[in-house]
Design a protein around this motif. Sequence first.
Motif, PDB file in Angstrom:
ATOM      1  N   VAL A   1      37.000  44.122  41.217  1.00  0.00           N
ATOM      2  CA  VAL A   1      37.660  44.509  42.600  1.00  0.00           C
ATOM      3  C   VAL A   1      39.001  45.001  42.268  1.00  0.00           C
ATOM      4  O   VAL A   1      39.878  44.280  41.594  1.00  0.00           O
TER       5      VAL A   1
ATOM      6  N   ARG B   1      35.660  48.746  33.927  1.00  0.00           N
ATOM      7  CA  ARG B   1      34.462  48.992  34.242  1.00  0.00           C
ATOM      8  C   ARG B   1      33.641  49.620  33.314  1.00  0.00           C
ATOM      9  O   ARG B   1      32.251  49.349  33.310  1.00  0.00           O
TER      10      ARG B   1
ATOM     11  N   GLU C   1      26.933  34.802  38.833  1.00  0.00           N
ATOM     12  CA  GLU C   1      27.505  36.176  39.336  1.00  0.00           C
ATOM     13  C   GLU C   1      29.153  36.130  39.165  1.00  0.00           C
ATOM     14  O   GLU C   1      29.916  35.392  39.614  1.00  0.00           O
TER      15      GLU C   1
ATOM     16  N   THR D   1      32.971  37.966  39.579  1.00  0.00           N
ATOM     17  CA  THR D   1      33.822  38.931  40.033  1.00  0.00           C
ATOM     18  C   THR D   1      35.162  38.766  39.318  1.00  0.00           C
ATOM     19  O   THR D   1      35.597  37.942  39.136  1.00  0.00           O
TER      20      THR D   1
ATOM     21  N   ARG E   1      28.261  44.044  33.687  1.00  0.00           N
ATOM     22  CA  ARG E   1      27.643  43.074  34.662  1.00  0.00           C
ATOM     23  C   ARG E   1      28.581  42.051  35.683  1.00  0.00           C
ATOM     24  O   ARG E   1      28.134  41.212  36.260  1.00  0.00           O
ATOM     25  N   THR E   2      29.752  42.910  35.491  1.00  0.00           N
ATOM     26  CA  THR E   2      30.941  42.095  36.267  1.00  0.00           C
ATOM     27  C   THR E   2      31.324  42.990  37.568  1.00  0.00           C
ATOM     28  O   THR E   2      31.538  44.364  37.456  1.00  0.00           O
ATOM     29  N   THR E   3      31.481  42.318  38.653  1.00  0.00           N
ATOM     30  CA  THR E   3      32.017  43.326  39.871  1.00  0.00           C
ATOM     31  C   THR E   3      33.440  43.213  39.528  1.00  0.00           C
ATOM     32  O   THR E   3      34.026  42.226  39.724  1.00  0.00           O
TER      33      THR E   3
END
Length: 447
Positions: A73, A64, A30, A32, A69-71
């Motif tokens: 922030v 974005r 996952e 981020t 598939r990347t969060t």
Amino acid sequence: MRRILIVGGGYAGFYTAWRLEKTLRRGEAEVTLVDPRSYMTYQPFLPEVTAGSVEARHVAVSLRRHLKRTTVVAGSVVEIRHADKTAIVRPLEGPDHPVEYDIVVVTAGAVTRTFPIPGIAEEAIGMKQVEEAVAVRDQLLTAFERASTLPPGAERRRLLTTTVVGGGFTGVEVFGELLALATALLKRYPQLGFDELDFHLVEAMGRILPEVTDEPGRWVVRHLEQRGAHVHLNTQLTSASGGHIVLSTGEEYDTELLVWTAGNAANPIVAKHTDLPVDQRGLLQVHADLRVGVEGEPAIADAWGAGDNASVPDLASPRAGARTVPNAQHAVRQGKRLAKNLAASLRGEEPKPYVHHSLGVVATLGLGRGIFQYKSLVITGFLGWVMHRGYHMLAVPTWERKVRVALVWLSAVFFGRDIVSLATTQTPRQAFTSGGVPPEVTPLGRR
């Protein structure tokens, strides 16, 4: 899933995340990414943004849009506690909060190096972000509009004076592009003369463009001087208070536009707010495979670094102990190599060292003027400029951005560059609140 935290969305950070999305299998990790801006800036195009040869938004690659598939922030990492595998994130809105991770990738980049010179904080504009390039362009164009309404004299001369501090690639390219734009603008302002333009490039060292050899550097100086510019070598800026420039040589003059490009400094987050090892310059210490660690000692588990905030061994250099220079060519390739190594590490494979032999250096000196050097091969003039554009057209990420930039270049062939100043976008409520009255004029019509 392993939790991967990427600190910074510049070249190295963006390319690490982008390549991880292509390399990792679904459910394998996952990812981020934390950055205060929602885009990656392709900095080599900033000089052309200042000259109107590239549209500002086209040098900004949306995080974005391309990191599906990347969060992402929107915020800044203000502290990294790798012993606890925790980062403190300061979002654009709301209080600081901890973010836990399993693996950290530090690609925070560098910041502009400044000095405590009077007037710099109040007068100068940097050249690391697209907003700065737009502001420089608008200030130059607005200065021409204001100068055209004045009679010849000191005030008009000041408005047509530009100073760039720093003779590295960014400084020289910005200087050359602004000089070319100003010279071209004279056709639209018949009341202004070429002899009223006053352009100064200030460099503390005895040469400019340290990435090229001596003779090409001297050629660039001669070329700029032949175009009417003043190149001050072995000279430092000692004061810029109120737009009044004072040089270490004793020369003084007034300037309307002051651009500061005098090198990079270590990112304070890396230099002062992490328990990861840094060198005497405040750069993150990494091994050749981009794992964090002191040279000669085992790498620190689950910590990686690349880009301008990292001291990366340059295995392609014949000089022992050499480190890669902080430029886009290395940051992009380090990001790609880091992603491959990180994926290999997750699968129990050995990471490979980063090795990149320079493809040469290119620089624009204004529309139709440039320089290219690869080892002993040096190409100058129009062909050097074409090679500059060709290289960066291939290097700018995503086909979407390549096409957009190419279309702007193509339209300029037929219609020329856009010379509209949008300086009022920096005060968007002025027209609404003033009722159409210029801000210098009171409701009674008295100044």
